[in-house]
Structure formats: structure tokens, C-alpha cells
Design an enzyme around this catalytic site. Structure first.
Site, mmCIF file in Angstrom:
data_model
loop_
_atom_site.group_PDB
_atom_site.id
_atom_site.type_symbol
_atom_site.label_atom_id
_atom_site.label_comp_id
_atom_site.label_asym_id
_atom_site.label_seq_id
_atom_site.Cartn_x
_atom_site.Cartn_y
_atom_site.Cartn_z
ATOM 1 N N ASP A 26 70.979 16.071 122.324
ATOM 2 C CA ASP A 26 70.315 14.781 122.488
ATOM 3 C C ASP A 26 68.798 14.962 122.384
ATOM 4 O O ASP A 26 68.323 15.874 121.710
ATOM 5 C CB ASP A 26 70.733 14.175 123.838
ATOM 6 C CG ASP A 26 70.924 12.673 123.763
ATOM 7 O OD1 ASP A 26 69.934 11.970 123.454
ATOM 8 O OD2 ASP A 26 72.037 12.180 124.021
ATOM 9 N N HIS A 43 66.669 9.032 126.095
ATOM 10 C CA HIS A 43 68.078 8.884 125.750
ATOM 11 C C HIS A 43 68.912 10.027 126.329
ATOM 12 O O HIS A 43 69.980 9.807 126.911
ATOM 13 C CB HIS A 43 68.210 8.829 124.222
ATOM 14 C CG HIS A 43 69.561 8.455 123.719
ATOM 15 N ND1 HIS A 43 70.574 9.378 123.549
ATOM 16 C CD2 HIS A 43 70.081 7.255 123.331
ATOM 17 C CE1 HIS A 43 71.654 8.764 123.080
ATOM 18 N NE2 HIS A 43 71.379 7.481 122.934
ATOM 19 N N SER A 80 76.527 5.334 122.866
ATOM 20 C CA SER A 80 75.941 6.531 123.474
ATOM 21 C C SER A 80 76.200 6.569 124.967
ATOM 22 O O SER A 80 76.322 7.654 125.557
ATOM 23 C CB SER A 80 74.426 6.555 123.246
ATOM 24 O OG SER A 80 74.110 6.831 121.912
#
Length: 282
Positions: free
Chosen positions: A18, A50, A224
Site C-alpha cells: 500500500d 490509504h 480497498s
């Protein structure tokens, strides 16, 4: 997402490919390894947010909120591999280097699960095939690879790579299949594989955020956010029965899914149910 079995995923390592990870209070001392494949940074950081958010959904302890909220597997180990920059963009070579690193270091850090909450469209055949080969090497090495279906829906064939691999576990968002423009990626893939495999909520999910005193939280939406729910659940399953193979886990996920009444290429087997999943593990 609470479970009634007293499981936390302790001793089970989850690798997150990520944007990195911020050393949030909810991660305690469980960031077992951080590797920056873009810039070579040595200390954990996340210049996007994220990666911290997805790791929190799977692994946060809830310490920063007084225990009133936690990730699915709050005792699991975290291996954060930064392959995306501050804009969430990445290069094929960095992702593939991270995958090769996992093959070498999976035993050293107790890595059993690989969470990939990123993806790319199938417009670039070379990139697509390289990512598919990469995740399937991880799967064949015994790792439980969990990937996002992507947010490129609602058109058919919108599942992103590497979630379009027939082997890995691909997760869509159950509350973004039809609602909210139906952005959750759907199959079939260009190889006529039905995807995703299952779905779970992904809209406005609360999790850890970078910055401040290490106690920040934020809400984000997308497949996600759905993916680490399943990764965390697999950590609980492996704590309960460490001998489970990735194929066995995939079949258990199939058996526990609740049919939402949508076509297979939209919902997969159905919506994930944690209690039902763990009850099937003797």
C-alpha cells in the site's frame, strides 16, 4: 466487526502492499517490518493515508478510542510494504519487488496473509499479466492473498488486476454494488473468470489516519476498505487452525457467504459473514 470466539489474530502476520503506514497508537508494537520500495525510507510513514487506513481495518487495537472500536484481528502482526506514492500511484517494478521480498521473508516475519487494496485496469496487457503472475506466485507459495475488486464499476469486466486472478480471493463492496453509482468492480474478467469472490461493506468505514498524536481516525470508502475485513478474518481463522491452506480458506469463505440476490459477477458468492465463517472452523 466483533467475534464471539475471543480470537485476535495473535501470531499471524498480515502484509499490506500500500502507501505505507503511520505508527498509530492502535498498532501498538505490532509493526513487525516496514519496507519502502519507492524511496528507501527506514522508518514507518504514510504520505497518503490509504495504507494506514487499510491496516487499521484489519489490525487496529482500538487503544486510541478507549477500546470502543477495533480492527477485525487486533492482535495480528503488521508488515507494511510501501509500493505507492503520496498520490496512490505506483510502478510495476516496485510492486513486483515487494512480492519477491515476500517470498523470501514470509517465514522470518510470520507472514500468512497478503492484503492488496490496490489495482489497475486491464488496459495495459503487460502490466496486467505481470501482476497476475506475481500474486499467483505468492498464492502458490501458500500465502493467503486477498485483493480488492477495484472501484471501476458498474460496467461488466471492471475488476482490476491483480484481483482478476482466478486463484486469489477478490473482495467487492456490498454497499457499493448498486448504491452509490455501483462502483464496486465486477466480472467477468477477460479470461471469463467470475469475480469478485465475495463482498462486504466498504462505504464510510472508520479506521486509523496519519498525523497528530497518533490517535486520528477517518472514514474512507471503496473496495480497498472491504478487502482488509476479509484479511483480518483470515487471521482469526489461522489463529484458530494454523494448518488451514489458502484453498481451504477460500472454500470456507464460499460456504459462509450470504446470497444477496445479485448475479455472481456482481456479488460473487455473496456477503461475508464473520460468525458463520469462524463457526465452520473446528
Amino acid at each position: 466487526m466483533k467475534n464471539p470466539f475471543g480470537l485476535t489474530g495473535k501470531g499471524i502476520g498480515i502484509a499490506f502492499l500500500d502507501t505505507g503506514i503511520f505508527p498509530h497508537i492502535d498498532f501498538d508494537s505490532r509493526i513487525l517490518c516496514f519496507r519502502d520500495f519507492l524511496f528507501g525510507g527506514r522508518r514507518p510513514y504514510d504520505d497518503n493515508g490509504h495504507g494506514t487506513h487499510t491496516a487499521g481495518i484489519a489490525s487496529a487495537s482500538g487503544r486510541g478510542r478507549g477500546g470502543g472500536w477495533s480492527g477485525v484481528a487486533p492482535g495480528s502482526g503488521i508488515i507494511a510494504l510501501k509500493v505507492l506514492d503520496r498520490r496512490g500511484n505506483g510502478q510495476k517494478r516496485d510492486v513486483l519487488r515487494a512480492m519477491d521480498w515476500l517470498l523470501v521473508n514470509q517465514e522470518k516475519y510470520g507472514i500468512r496473509i497478503v492484503n492488496i487494496s490496490v489495482g489497475t485496469t486491464e488496459q495495459n496487457p503487460e502490466l496486467h499479466e505481470a501482476l497476475i503472475r506475481g500474486v499467483e506466485k505468492l498464492w502458490d507459495a501458500g500465502l493467503h492473498v486477498v485483493t480488492a475488486a477495484g472501484n471501476m464499476g458498474p460496467e461488466p469486466g471492471s475488476v482490476t488486476a491483480p484481483g482478476s486472478s482466478r486463484k486469489v480471493i477478490t473482495v467487492g463492496s456490498s454497499d457499493m454494488l448498486v448504491e452509490r453509482q455501483g462502483v464496486s468492480g465486477r466480472g467477468p474478467t477477460r479470461d471469463c473468470v467470475c469475480k469478485p469472490d465475495l463482498v462486504t461493506p466498504g462505504y464510510e468505514i472508520l479506521s486509523c489516519a496519519p498525523g497528530g498524536d497518533g490517535r486520528r481516525y477517518a472514514r474512507k470508502s471503496g473496495t480497498s476498505m472491504s478487502t482488509p475485513v476479509v484479511s483480518g478474518a483470515i487471521a482469526l481463522a489461522l489463529e484458530k487452525d494454523p494448518t488451514l491452506t489458502n484453498v481451504e480458506v477460500k472454500m470456507l469463505l464460499k460456504d459462509c457467504a450470504a446470497d444477496l440476490g445479485y448475479p455472481h459477477n456482481l456479488q460473487g458468492w455473496g456477503e461475508f459473514r464473520l460468525d458463520s465463517f469462524l463457526e465452520r472452523i473446528v
